[in-house]
Design a protein around this motif. Sequence first.
Motif, PDB file in Angstrom:
ATOM      1  N   CYS A   2     102.389  41.171  67.902  1.00 17.17           N
ATOM      2  CA  CYS A   2     101.824  40.354  68.489  1.00 17.17           C
ATOM      3  C   CYS A   2     100.992  40.900  69.769  1.00 17.17           C
ATOM      4  N   ASP A   3     101.238  42.073  70.295  1.00 19.45           N
ATOM      5  CA  ASP A   3     100.545  42.608  71.275  1.00 19.45           C
ATOM      6  C   ASP A   3      99.096  42.901  70.839  1.00 19.45           C
ATOM      7  N   ILE A   4      99.002  43.164  69.678  1.00 19.82           N
ATOM      8  CA  ILE A   4      97.857  43.618  68.956  1.00 19.82           C
ATOM      9  C   ILE A   4      96.873  42.444  68.186  1.00 19.82           C
ATOM     10  N   ASP A   5      97.504  41.226  68.213  1.00 20.77           N
ATOM     11  CA  ASP A   5      97.257  39.980  67.477  1.00 20.77           C
ATOM     12  C   ASP A   5      96.972  40.245  65.821  1.00 20.77           C
ATOM     13  N   GLY A   6      97.917  41.160  65.443  1.00 21.20           N
ATOM     14  CA  GLY A   6      98.256  41.614  64.105  1.00 21.20           C
ATOM     15  C   GLY A   6      98.738  40.691  63.095  1.00 21.20           C
ATOM     16  N   ASN A   7      98.536  40.741  61.863  1.00 21.48           N
ATOM     17  CA  ASN A   7      98.952  40.017  60.639  1.00 21.48           C
ATOM     18  C   ASN A   7      99.899  40.594  59.931  1.00 21.48           C
ATOM     19  N   ILE A   8     100.438  39.753  58.865  1.00 21.38           N
ATOM     20  CA  ILE A   8     101.342  40.435  57.962  1.00 21.38           C
ATOM     21  C   ILE A   8     100.949  39.960  56.461  1.00 21.38           C
ATOM     22  N   LEU A   9     101.050  40.810  55.689  1.00 28.66           N
ATOM     23  CA  LEU A   9     100.865  40.653  54.266  1.00 28.66           C
ATOM     24  C   LEU A   9     102.094  40.962  53.643  1.00 28.66           C
ATOM     25  N   LEU A  10     102.980  39.951  53.021  1.00 30.81           N
ATOM     26  CA  LEU A  10     104.090  40.005  52.603  1.00 30.81           C
ATOM     27  C   LEU A  10     104.248  40.162  51.126  1.00 30.81           C
ATOM     28  N   ILE A  11     104.973  41.105  50.378  1.00 34.16           N
ATOM     29  CA  ILE A  11     104.947  41.209  49.051  1.00 34.16           C
ATOM     30  C   ILE A  11     106.305  41.474  48.651  1.00 34.16           C
ATOM     31  N   SER A  12     106.752  40.616  47.616  1.00 40.29           N
ATOM     32  CA  SER A  12     108.000  40.677  47.207  1.00 40.29           C
ATOM     33  C   SER A  12     108.060  41.928  46.099  1.00 40.29           C
ATOM     34  N   GLN A  13     109.120  42.639  46.217  1.00 37.70           N
ATOM     35  CA  GLN A  13     109.051  43.923  45.443  1.00 37.70           C
ATOM     36  C   GLN A  13     110.743  44.530  45.020  1.00 37.70           C
ATOM     37  N   PHE A  14     111.070  43.850  43.907  1.00 39.32           N
ATOM     38  CA  PHE A  14     112.511  44.103  43.666  1.00 39.32           C
ATOM     39  C   PHE A  14     112.757  45.674  43.191  1.00 39.32           C
ATOM     40  N   THR A  15     111.464  46.290  42.841  1.00 41.49           N
ATOM     41  CA  THR A  15     111.793  47.807  42.655  1.00 41.49           C
ATOM     42  C   THR A  15     112.491  48.656  43.812  1.00 41.49           C
ATOM     43  N   LEU A  16     112.152  48.050  45.266  1.00 42.88           N
ATOM     44  CA  LEU A  16     112.792  48.715  46.020  1.00 42.88           C
ATOM     45  C   LEU A  16     114.423  48.767  46.096  1.00 42.88           C
ATOM     46  N   PHE A  17     115.003  48.312  45.117  1.00 44.55           N
ATOM     47  CA  PHE A  17     116.513  48.358  44.685  1.00 44.55           C
ATOM     48  C   PHE A  17     116.629  49.195  43.540  1.00 44.55           C
TER      49      PHE A  17
ATOM     50  N   ASP B  57     102.007  40.171  38.380  1.00 44.05           N
ATOM     51  CA  ASP B  57     101.529  41.487  38.180  1.00 44.05           C
ATOM     52  C   ASP B  57     100.461  41.631  39.481  1.00 44.05           C
ATOM     53  N   MET B  58     100.980  42.147  40.416  1.00 42.24           N
ATOM     54  CA  MET B  58     100.071  42.327  41.557  1.00 42.24           C
ATOM     55  C   MET B  58      99.524  43.613  41.793  1.00 42.24           C
ATOM     56  N   LYS B  59      98.189  43.661  42.225  1.00 44.35           N
ATOM     57  CA  LYS B  59      97.372  44.858  42.486  1.00 44.35           C
ATOM     58  C   LYS B  59      97.151  45.037  44.173  1.00 44.35           C
TER      59      LYS B  59
ATOM     60  N   VAL C 280      95.748  38.962  42.102  1.00 46.60           N
ATOM     61  CA  VAL C 280      96.531  38.630  40.677  1.00 46.60           C
ATOM     62  C   VAL C 280      95.487  38.219  39.980  1.00 46.60           C
ATOM     63  N   ASP C 281      95.428  38.748  38.611  1.00 51.13           N
ATOM     64  CA  ASP C 281      94.359  38.309  37.821  1.00 51.13           C
ATOM     65  C   ASP C 281      93.210  38.258  38.200  1.00 51.13           C
ATOM     66  N   GLY C 282      92.608  39.115  39.248  1.00 46.20           N
ATOM     67  CA  GLY C 282      91.132  39.368  39.741  1.00 46.20           C
ATOM     68  C   GLY C 282      91.093  38.290  40.902  1.00 46.20           C
ATOM     69  N   ASN C 283      92.082  37.280  41.354  1.00 44.62           N
ATOM     70  CA  ASN C 283      92.023  36.722  42.356  1.00 44.62           C
ATOM     71  C   ASN C 283      92.784  37.129  43.574  1.00 44.62           C
ATOM     72  N   ILE C 284      92.062  37.242  44.823  1.00 44.36           N
ATOM     73  CA  ILE C 284      92.760  37.693  46.049  1.00 44.36           C
ATOM     74  C   ILE C 284      93.573  36.460  46.522  1.00 44.36           C
ATOM     75  N   THR C 285      95.126  36.768  46.469  1.00 46.99           N
ATOM     76  CA  THR C 285      96.052  35.965  46.804  1.00 46.99           C
ATOM     77  C   THR C 285      96.437  35.936  48.631  1.00 46.99           C
ATOM     78  N   GLY C 286      96.335  37.001  49.072  1.00 43.21           N
ATOM     79  CA  GLY C 286      96.241  37.173  50.072  1.00 43.21           C
ATOM     80  C   GLY C 286      95.596  38.591  50.986  1.00 43.21           C
ATOM     81  N   GLU C 287      95.048  38.547  51.961  1.00 43.59           N
ATOM     82  CA  GLU C 287      94.510  39.455  52.716  1.00 43.59           C
ATOM     83  C   GLU C 287      94.530  39.840  54.288  1.00 43.59           C
ATOM     84  N   ILE C 288      94.626  40.770  54.827  1.00 41.33           N
ATOM     85  CA  ILE C 288      94.713  40.859  56.275  1.00 41.33           C
ATOM     86  C   ILE C 288      93.826  42.098  56.747  1.00 41.33           C
TER      87      ILE C 288
END
Length: 152
Positions: A67-82, A129-131, A15-23
């Motif tokens: 959990c079996d692969i020690d995985g992570n989640i990046l959760l993004i809100s997206q109203f356009t799915l509706f 406005d997320m990239k 967001v605005d050139g700054n990483i807010t979350g990464e996995i």
Amino acid sequence: MRAVLQRVTQASCTVDGNITGEIGHGFLVLLGIEDIDTAEDLQWLANKIVGMRVFGDENGLMNKALCDIDGNILLISQFTLFAQTKKGNRPSFLRAAKPDKAIPMYEQMITTLENLTGKKVATGIFGADMKISLLNDGPVTIIMDTRDKDNH
């Protein structure tokens, strides 16, 4: 509530050139929240996300959960799915929850996923406005809708 799960080897939100979350390895989850969604819907979907067995086992079969692969989640809100696209060429988003309902549910989903996984959930910024950058692994993409939970 709708979720699009993408199995990824890496994903990030900027967001605005700054990483807010990464996995690294795990799920990019695009989450759409509807006005009629309940706490029960949220819990059902969170359990489904965490329990989804789409990661490869030693035989190359999709048999392992996050959990079996020690995985992570990046959760993004997206109203356009509706988006409703039945009429015309401009989508309508009337079914998407307004921020006063969607923000608390999004925040509750973060907390619920963190409790279920025992790990911090990476996020975007609600309403920004997320990239999104991702490397879809497979590709494996799963669409889930809480309206399907009662259909056996």
